[in-house]
Write a protein that holds these residues in place. Structure first.
Motif, PDB file in Angstrom:
ATOM      1  N   VAL A  46      69.584  59.911  58.006  1.00  0.00           N
ATOM      2  CA  VAL A  46      70.645  60.246  58.906  1.00  0.00           C
ATOM      3  C   VAL A  46      71.697  61.288  58.494  1.00  0.00           C
ATOM      4  O   VAL A  46      72.064  62.073  59.020  1.00  0.00           O
ATOM      5  CB  VAL A  46      71.277  58.867  58.897  1.00  0.00           C
ATOM      6  N   ARG A  50      71.849  64.093  61.116  1.00  0.00           N
ATOM      7  CA  ARG A  50      72.809  63.759  61.935  1.00  0.00           C
ATOM      8  C   ARG A  50      72.366  63.346  63.311  1.00  0.00           C
ATOM      9  O   ARG A  50      73.125  64.023  64.185  1.00  0.00           O
ATOM     10  CB  ARG A  50      73.851  64.872  61.763  1.00  0.00           C
ATOM     11  N   ASP A  52      72.136  61.026  66.873  1.00  0.00           N
ATOM     12  CA  ASP A  52      73.224  60.440  67.779  1.00  0.00           C
ATOM     13  C   ASP A  52      72.974  58.797  67.753  1.00  0.00           C
ATOM     14  O   ASP A  52      74.024  58.248  68.048  1.00  0.00           O
ATOM     15  CB  ASP A  52      72.857  60.616  69.162  1.00  0.00           C
ATOM     16  N   VAL A  53      71.909  58.343  67.296  1.00  0.00           N
ATOM     17  CA  VAL A  53      71.447  57.124  67.342  1.00  0.00           C
ATOM     18  C   VAL A  53      70.228  56.577  66.292  1.00  0.00           C
ATOM     19  O   VAL A  53      69.449  57.624  66.391  1.00  0.00           O
ATOM     20  CB  VAL A  53      71.013  56.645  68.619  1.00  0.00           C
ATOM     21  N   ILE A  72      74.497  53.484  55.598  1.00  0.00           N
ATOM     22  CA  ILE A  72      74.694  54.303  56.908  1.00  0.00           C
ATOM     23  C   ILE A  72      76.136  54.380  57.496  1.00  0.00           C
ATOM     24  O   ILE A  72      76.769  55.320  57.591  1.00  0.00           O
ATOM     25  CB  ILE A  72      73.802  54.183  57.909  1.00  0.00           C
ATOM     26  N   ARG A  76      77.850  57.969  56.602  1.00  0.00           N
ATOM     27  CA  ARG A  76      77.847  58.758  57.861  1.00  0.00           C
ATOM     28  C   ARG A  76      77.937  57.784  59.018  1.00  0.00           C
ATOM     29  O   ARG A  76      76.901  57.658  59.544  1.00  0.00           O
ATOM     30  CB  ARG A  76      76.813  59.677  58.030  1.00  0.00           C
ATOM     31  N   THR A  78      76.883  56.024  62.422  1.00  0.00           N
ATOM     32  CA  THR A  78      76.120  56.533  63.425  1.00  0.00           C
ATOM     33  C   THR A  78      75.912  55.202  64.191  1.00  0.00           C
ATOM     34  O   THR A  78      75.492  54.124  63.561  1.00  0.00           O
ATOM     35  CB  THR A  78      74.943  56.752  62.870  1.00  0.00           C
ATOM     36  N   ALA A 132      73.511  55.466  71.839  1.00  0.00           N
ATOM     37  CA  ALA A 132      73.929  56.405  71.295  1.00  0.00           C
ATOM     38  C   ALA A 132      75.335  57.243  71.905  1.00  0.00           C
ATOM     39  O   ALA A 132      75.693  57.886  71.172  1.00  0.00           O
ATOM     40  CB  ALA A 132      72.895  57.387  71.921  1.00  0.00           C
TER      41      ALA A 132
END
Length: 362
Positions: A46, A50, A52-53, A72, A76, A78, A132
């Motif tokens: 992740v 980076r 989306d899902v 996570i 970041r 997500t 997402a």
């Protein structure tokens, strides 16, 4: 594949499952940018890609899915879709993952895995694409009405109750889907017992999960909450959760109580239970204050039902976009012109009580 296809990281300790999931997602228009065999690898993937899902398995060696979700969301944030076993134990752990920030879950089938997963491919792809689009920014959790430590605001209901006088209870029908369990828990946990509401909850989830969800709501609130079993009668201060795989119908009302039944009529909007079914039956049957509440979720379920409640003289509330993980269901209800108030999730309990008072005093 479209250039705007959501980018996904697939996490599972089974190489077979990682391959199967990746193939299904790619075939459905989701770009798999990386796979991971455990939670530690997931956190790294992740950070580097980076996405989306993330699709996240729960039981993995070294770092499991719960810890990976926590890391996570701290490192970041997500959108995460949990892949859960279709068992009671799997339900308990899945709800923990939702508390830690996961948006939704998808049940892993038992038995012949490849055959069953292939049959559920379309459903998986739809859910991954919806997740997402979820908003997992830090500001959303504050609007859920939960405390800073993650507990629900059960005590908040008490302070609301002392500020009001309730002459009569009302009926509240809550519709919720993607991103909804924690919001529903906060809303129900903030309703004061002496409001004497009769609450019906339609949260899209499978049958192995709705019983556990009802238990969690019961523990988090002043209300007596149980999964509907068919032929239930509820009065003020009680709530029913529609069981997975069955529609919850209001079959009669009188003497301050509701009589309900369950049906296996065809799904609506591809879901069973469907909130539209419960809301329509409530609009046709309930005599007295009636409030429909449409919370976060993908799709259009709840919009037609909310309109029926409005047409019957009831009040309709919708969760606002800023506090919704997925603004599909509330948006559809708003577009029909039947919504009286659009509220942040944390303001929904007061909105319900205001709506009941308006109807009682009308």
């Amino acid at each position: 594949m479209s250039a705007t296809a959501p980018r996904a990281v697939v996490v599972d300790d089974s190489h077979f499952m990682r391959t199967l999931l990746s193939d299904m997602l790619e075939d459905g228009g989701v770009r798999v940018v990386e796979t991971a065999a455990n939670g530690a690898e997931a956190v790294t993937a992740v950070r580097e890609h980076r996405p989306d899902v993330v699709t996240m398995d729960l039981q993995m060696p070294e770092v499991d899915g719960l810890e990976a979700v926590e890391r996570i969301m701290a490192d970041r944030p997500t959108p995460i879709l949990m892949l859960s076993a279709h068992t009671a134990d799997g339900a308990d752990v899945t709800f923990e993952a939702l508390e830690k920030g996961a948006v939704d879950f998808f049940t892993k089938p038992g038995g012949e895995v490849s055959t069953e997963m292939s049959a559920k491919s379309d459903q998986l792809v739809r859910k991954v694409k919806a997740v997402a689009e979820a908003d997992v920014s830090g500001g959303r959790s504050a609007d859920h009405g939960g405390a800073a430590d993650g507990s629900t605001a059960g005590s908040a209901g008490g302070s609301v109750a002392h500020a009001r006088e309730f002459r009569d209870g009302g009926t509240v029908v809550i519709a919720s889907s993607t991103g909804g369990p924690t919001v529903v828990e906060s809303v129900v946990g903030s309703l004061p017992r002496d409001a004497a509401l009769r609450v019906l909850i339609v949260q899209h989830m499978p049958d192995a999960f709705t019983s556990r969800f009802a238990d969690r709501l019961d523990a988090a609130s002043e209300y007596d909450v149980r999964e509907a079993s068919g032929g239930d009668r509820i009065g003020g201060g009680e709530a029913l959760v529609a069981p997975g795989g069955k529609h919850l119908v209001v079959a009669g009302a009188g003497g301050g109580r509701l009589r309900t039944r369950l049906t296996e009529d065809p799904p609506e909007h591809g879901v069973r239970p469907a909130a539209d079914v419960t809301m329509r039956s409530a609009a046709e049957t309930v005599d007295g204050p009636l409030v429909g509440v449409v919370l976060t979720g993908m799709g259009a379920d709840g919009a037609a039902g909310a309109e029926a409640i409005g047409d019957a003289g009831g009040r309709v509330l919708a969760q606002d976009e800023a506090s919704s993980a997925v603004f599909g269901m509330p948006k559809r209800a708003i577009e029909r012109g039947c919504v009286d108030d659009v509220l942040a999730a944390g303001d929904v309990p007061d909105g319900i009580l205001d709506a009941v008072e308006l109807e009682v005093n009308a």
